[in-house]
Design a protein around this motif. Structure first.
Motif, PDB file in Angstrom:
ATOM      1  N   THR A 188       1.591 -14.369   5.135  1.00 24.70           N
ATOM      2  CA  THR A 188       1.327 -14.770   6.538  1.00 24.70           C
ATOM      3  C   THR A 188      -0.857 -14.475   5.974  1.00 24.70           C
ATOM      4  OG1 THR A 188       1.570 -12.650   7.724  1.00 24.70           O
ATOM      5  CG2 THR A 188       2.730 -15.332   8.072  1.00 24.70           C
ATOM      6  N   VAL A 189      -1.684 -14.969   7.084  1.00 25.99           N
ATOM      7  CA  VAL A 189      -2.943 -14.434   6.734  1.00 25.99           C
ATOM      8  C   VAL A 189      -2.669 -12.740   7.630  1.00 25.99           C
ATOM      9  CG1 VAL A 189      -5.497 -14.149   7.599  1.00 25.99           C
ATOM     10  CG2 VAL A 189      -3.767 -16.250   7.936  1.00 25.99           C
ATOM     11  N   GLU A 190      -1.694 -12.693   8.845  1.00 27.51           N
ATOM     12  CA  GLU A 190      -1.915 -11.632   9.433  1.00 27.51           C
ATOM     13  C   GLU A 190      -1.288 -10.449   8.122  1.00 27.51           C
ATOM     14  OE1 GLU A 190      -0.943 -14.459  10.459  1.00 27.51           O
ATOM     15  OE2 GLU A 190      -0.321 -14.279  12.316  1.00 27.51           O
ATOM     16  N   THR A 191       0.203 -10.544   7.785  1.00 23.70           N
ATOM     17  CA  THR A 191       0.571  -9.810   6.687  1.00 23.70           C
ATOM     18  C   THR A 191      -0.596  -9.440   5.922  1.00 23.70           C
ATOM     19  OG1 THR A 191       2.462 -10.666   7.023  1.00 23.70           O
ATOM     20  CG2 THR A 191       1.735  -9.510   4.992  1.00 23.70           C
ATOM     21  N   VAL A 192      -0.941  -9.972   5.171  1.00 23.13           N
ATOM     22  CA  VAL A 192      -2.133  -9.777   4.181  1.00 23.13           C
ATOM     23  C   VAL A 192      -3.082  -8.599   4.678  1.00 23.13           C
ATOM     24  CG1 VAL A 192      -4.231 -10.695   2.820  1.00 23.13           C
ATOM     25  CG2 VAL A 192      -2.108 -11.733   3.218  1.00 23.13           C
ATOM     26  N   SER A 193      -3.435  -9.204   5.963  1.00 23.80           N
ATOM     27  CA  SER A 193      -4.575  -7.877   6.913  1.00 23.80           C
ATOM     28  C   SER A 193      -3.984  -6.663   6.772  1.00 23.80           C
ATOM     29  CB  SER A 193      -4.853  -8.672   8.021  1.00 23.80           C
ATOM     30  OG  SER A 193      -5.906  -7.543   8.668  1.00 23.80           O
ATOM     31  N   ARG A 194      -2.501  -6.563   7.671  1.00 26.34           N
ATOM     32  CA  ARG A 194      -1.942  -5.388   7.889  1.00 26.34           C
ATOM     33  C   ARG A 194      -2.169  -4.576   6.118  1.00 26.34           C
ATOM     34  NH1 ARG A 194      -0.022  -6.808  12.429  1.00 26.34           N
ATOM     35  NH2 ARG A 194       1.054  -8.888  12.309  1.00 26.34           N
ATOM     36  N   MET A 195      -1.872  -5.448   5.035  1.00 24.39           N
ATOM     37  CA  MET A 195      -2.033  -4.643   3.766  1.00 24.39           C
ATOM     38  C   MET A 195      -2.481  -3.692   3.830  1.00 24.39           C
ATOM     39  SD  MET A 195       1.953  -4.928   2.898  1.00 24.39           S
ATOM     40  CE  MET A 195       2.459  -4.970   5.161  1.00 24.39           C
ATOM     41  N   MET A 196      -4.137  -4.795   3.889  1.00 25.94           N
ATOM     42  CA  MET A 196      -5.281  -4.055   3.332  1.00 25.94           C
ATOM     43  C   MET A 196      -5.394  -2.603   4.192  1.00 25.94           C
ATOM     44  SD  MET A 196      -7.252  -6.397   1.248  1.00 25.94           S
ATOM     45  CE  MET A 196      -7.661  -8.397   0.967  1.00 25.94           C
ATOM     46  N   THR A 197      -5.140  -3.084   5.714  1.00 22.41           N
ATOM     47  CA  THR A 197      -5.559  -1.853   6.429  1.00 22.41           C
ATOM     48  C   THR A 197      -4.504  -0.589   5.555  1.00 22.41           C
ATOM     49  OG1 THR A 197      -5.943  -3.299   8.488  1.00 22.41           O
ATOM     50  CG2 THR A 197      -5.135  -1.019   8.850  1.00 22.41           C
ATOM     51  N   SER A 198      -3.755  -1.139   5.400  1.00 22.89           N
ATOM     52  CA  SER A 198      -2.651   0.180   4.746  1.00 22.89           C
ATOM     53  C   SER A 198      -3.602   0.796   3.723  1.00 22.89           C
ATOM     54  CB  SER A 198      -1.357  -0.390   5.136  1.00 22.89           C
ATOM     55  OG  SER A 198      -0.484   0.185   4.053  1.00 22.89           O
ATOM     56  N   LEU A 199      -3.154  -0.399   3.157  1.00 25.50           N
ATOM     57  CA  LEU A 199      -3.624   0.566   1.558  1.00 25.50           C
ATOM     58  C   LEU A 199      -5.514   1.400   1.957  1.00 25.50           C
ATOM     59  CD1 LEU A 199      -3.660  -2.347  -0.585  1.00 25.50           C
ATOM     60  CD2 LEU A 199      -2.210  -0.011  -0.913  1.00 25.50           C
ATOM     61  N   ARG A 201      -6.280   2.431   4.996  1.00 28.60           N
ATOM     62  CA  ARG A 201      -5.674   3.986   5.755  1.00 28.60           C
ATOM     63  C   ARG A 201      -5.433   4.901   5.103  1.00 28.60           C
ATOM     64  NH1 ARG A 201      -4.495   1.666  11.193  1.00 28.60           N
ATOM     65  NH2 ARG A 201      -2.520   0.495  10.788  1.00 28.60           N
ATOM     66  N   ARG A 202      -4.663   4.438   3.442  1.00 30.03           N
ATOM     67  CA  ARG A 202      -4.044   6.075   2.768  1.00 30.03           C
ATOM     68  C   ARG A 202      -4.860   6.289   1.672  1.00 30.03           C
ATOM     69  NH1 ARG A 202       1.022   3.382   0.299  1.00 30.03           N
ATOM     70  NH2 ARG A 202       0.902   1.584   1.196  1.00 30.03           N
ATOM     71  N   GLY A 203      -6.229   5.086   2.023  1.00 31.57           N
ATOM     72  CA  GLY A 203      -7.330   6.340   1.145  1.00 31.57           C
ATOM     73  C   GLY A 203      -6.971   4.761  -0.389  1.00 31.57           C
ATOM     74  N   LEU A 204      -6.804   3.921  -1.113  1.00 34.71           N
ATOM     75  CA  LEU A 204      -6.096   3.456  -2.016  1.00 34.71           C
ATOM     76  C   LEU A 204      -7.364   2.687  -2.040  1.00 34.71           C
ATOM     77  CD1 LEU A 204      -2.699   2.931  -2.866  1.00 34.71           C
ATOM     78  CD2 LEU A 204      -4.274   4.932  -2.709  1.00 34.71           C
ATOM     79  N   ILE A 205      -7.606   1.477  -1.217  1.00 39.09           N
ATOM     80  CA  ILE A 205      -8.972   0.816  -1.165  1.00 39.09           C
ATOM     81  C   ILE A 205      -9.798   1.375   0.100  1.00 39.09           C
ATOM     82  CG2 ILE A 205      -7.987  -0.668  -2.401  1.00 39.09           C
ATOM     83  CD1 ILE A 205      -7.916  -2.277   0.568  1.00 39.09           C
ATOM     84  N   ALA A 206     -11.022   0.191  -0.258  1.00 41.21           N
ATOM     85  CA  ALA A 206     -12.276   0.893   1.415  1.00 41.21           C
ATOM     86  C   ALA A 206     -12.273  -0.713   1.465  1.00 41.21           C
ATOM     87  CB  ALA A 206     -13.179   2.122   1.121  1.00 41.21           C
ATOM     88  N   VAL A 207     -11.915  -0.939   2.878  1.00 39.73           N
ATOM     89  CA  VAL A 207     -12.402  -2.391   3.265  1.00 39.73           C
ATOM     90  C   VAL A 207     -14.081  -2.873   3.410  1.00 39.73           C
ATOM     91  CG1 VAL A 207     -12.018  -4.659   4.565  1.00 39.73           C
ATOM     92  CG2 VAL A 207     -10.197  -2.633   4.098  1.00 39.73           C
ATOM     93  N   GLY A 208     -14.721  -3.494   3.251  1.00 38.24           N
ATOM     94  CA  GLY A 208     -16.746  -3.393   3.517  1.00 38.24           C
ATOM     95  C   GLY A 208     -16.413  -4.952   3.960  1.00 38.24           C
ATOM     96  N   THR A 209     -17.440  -4.232   4.707  1.00 34.98           N
ATOM     97  CA  THR A 209     -18.384  -5.836   5.790  1.00 34.98           C
ATOM     98  C   THR A 209     -17.531  -7.298   4.806  1.00 34.98           C
ATOM     99  OG1 THR A 209     -19.805  -7.098   6.501  1.00 34.98           O
ATOM    100  CG2 THR A 209     -20.099  -5.386   4.840  1.00 34.98           C
TER     101      THR A 209
END
Lengths: 245, 245
Positions: A188-199, A201-209
DNA sequence: CGTCACTTTGAAAGCTTTCAATAGGAGTGG
DNA sequence: CCACTCCTATTGAAAGCTTTCAAAGTGACG
């Protein structure tokens, strides 16, 4: 159906969008003198079930190939981009809907002409064969992804796959929405979003604008995605676990 | 890769194992005078990653095509049966492992010879093209199944798919174990079992001894699987829901 | 500078999975 | 032919990962 008409590209087999095929006779030549057609974001190039009258080559932009279930659930089978072929099918109807994700430019030729020419040109035949095998392989990778990987692995793998085919650098600009990603990954969109956030927060990625993302720890991401470039195990044959019958 | 070498068969597109292709030049002729080889249940015909030296034709029995993840999770990409082709791939290595589910009999020819012959015979080329397109299509059906359907829909659809290709009658004998089914449907053995029990309790199927199952209410099953033969909606074009971008 | 669509968060609910244990069946050996 | 063993299938109960349902942020645009 889609496939790069003259692609290079590596492509870790796990989670690649389209297929990596060595440059060869250019299928793209078939479209060389056809006019460019433009498609606005969201518009369909063709619909599932429509008479498959043409074969298209993507010149620019990104499309999503999707199928709808009777109750509006949607599954995105894959994305197509510049160099990919769309609409190749033996049956007379398209098997999925192709919609523009970004502004898209395509060229088209009649299906009959496409096959006639292919059939008459050995080099092109081989190219098409390679493309079709690649498509099957890609679809099967997706089957493994959807059947046996967790949400986190899917998202990590997705980002790596996009990265693999983008210009360069750690920065990637996703052309598709979270919803597209979700429908592609079976989440679901929410899960994708949560995973992005999780990654993130752990510093694996940086979600830009917007839809840009930077890969901070590609290695860790690969580990998560189960695409370890484990050099030590590289030489050993895949896995020969013995399964009971 | 696999595909029927001279199949007939209908095949509801949703959830078909192999592909329905109109009879034509028989690819099977390529194997006509090759010796039969026997494979005991559980043995591999070839392993993922092995040098793809041969192309096989299944003469008898059922095989599973599978891939393993680094941590032993397994995904079954599909099943192959009599008439199917296995091992067709452009790359030099097999992309999945093929293991016998039942006792299997196959014939083989060298990959080089396979492609040489195909390339020299127009009718065979078209057959192969059809098979490859069918494989891609089947794999994508599986993607939709795994990405967007519930456990119940998957099991119901699976049973219908098996039924569609079995001799006749409401009775079907599954050659594969619950584990195989689970790995094919992206579920656990327990969930598959629970779904079977549930369908059984509701009278849609009857779980016989061993691996035999009877379809009691095929129509209801199809409804569950989302494969309604809704004649009323038959003529209307698939679905053209408009999705936001 | 509002409006609208997309994305991110929260909290609760649900569907599957896990972990454990009980049936069932097929094959083997006495 | 029956007892025994092993493996597969079925059940139960609890845990977990995702989804749902809701609502608050954000950013693009006109």
């Amino acid at each position: 159906m889609y496939g790069r008409t003259a692609a290079s590209g590596s492509g870790d087999r796990a989670a690649s969008f389209s297929d990596a095929v060595e440059p060869a006779a250019a299928l793209g030549d078939l479209f060389r003198d056809r006019p460019l057609e433009t498609l606005a974001p969201g518009r369909a190039l063709f619909w599932e079930g429509d008479e498959a009258a043409h074969v298209f080559e993507v010149a620019e932009g990104a499309l999503r190939m999707c199928r709808l279930l009777p109750d509006d659930r949607r599954a995105i089978i894959g994305f197509a981009q510049a160099g990919d072929l769309l609409g190749v099918c033996v049956e007379s109807r398209y098997l999925f809907t192709a919609e523009a994700v970004t502004r898209v430019r395509t060229r088209r030729i009649a299906r009959s002409r496409f096959f006639t020419t292919i059939d008459a040109t050995p080099a092109l035949r081989r190219r098409l064969l390679a493309i079709l095998c690649g498509e099957t392989s890609t679809a099967r990778d997706q089957v493994v992804l959807l059947g046996r990987r967790t949400a986190e692995e899917r998202v990590a793998g997705f980002l790596l796959a996009v990265h693999r085919k983008s210009p360069a650098g750690a920065r990637i600009d996703l052309p598709m929405s979270r919803r597209d990603i979700a429908d592609y990954l079976g989440l679901t969109v929410e899960t994708v979003s949560r995973m992005m956030t999780s990654l993130s927060r752990r510093g694996l990625i940086a979600v830009g604008t917007g839809r840009s993302i930077s890969l901070r720890e590609a290695a860790a991401l690969k580990r998560l995605a189960g695409q370890d470039d484990d050099e030590t195990a590289k030489g050993s044959p895949p896995r020969r676990a013995v399964w009971p019958n």
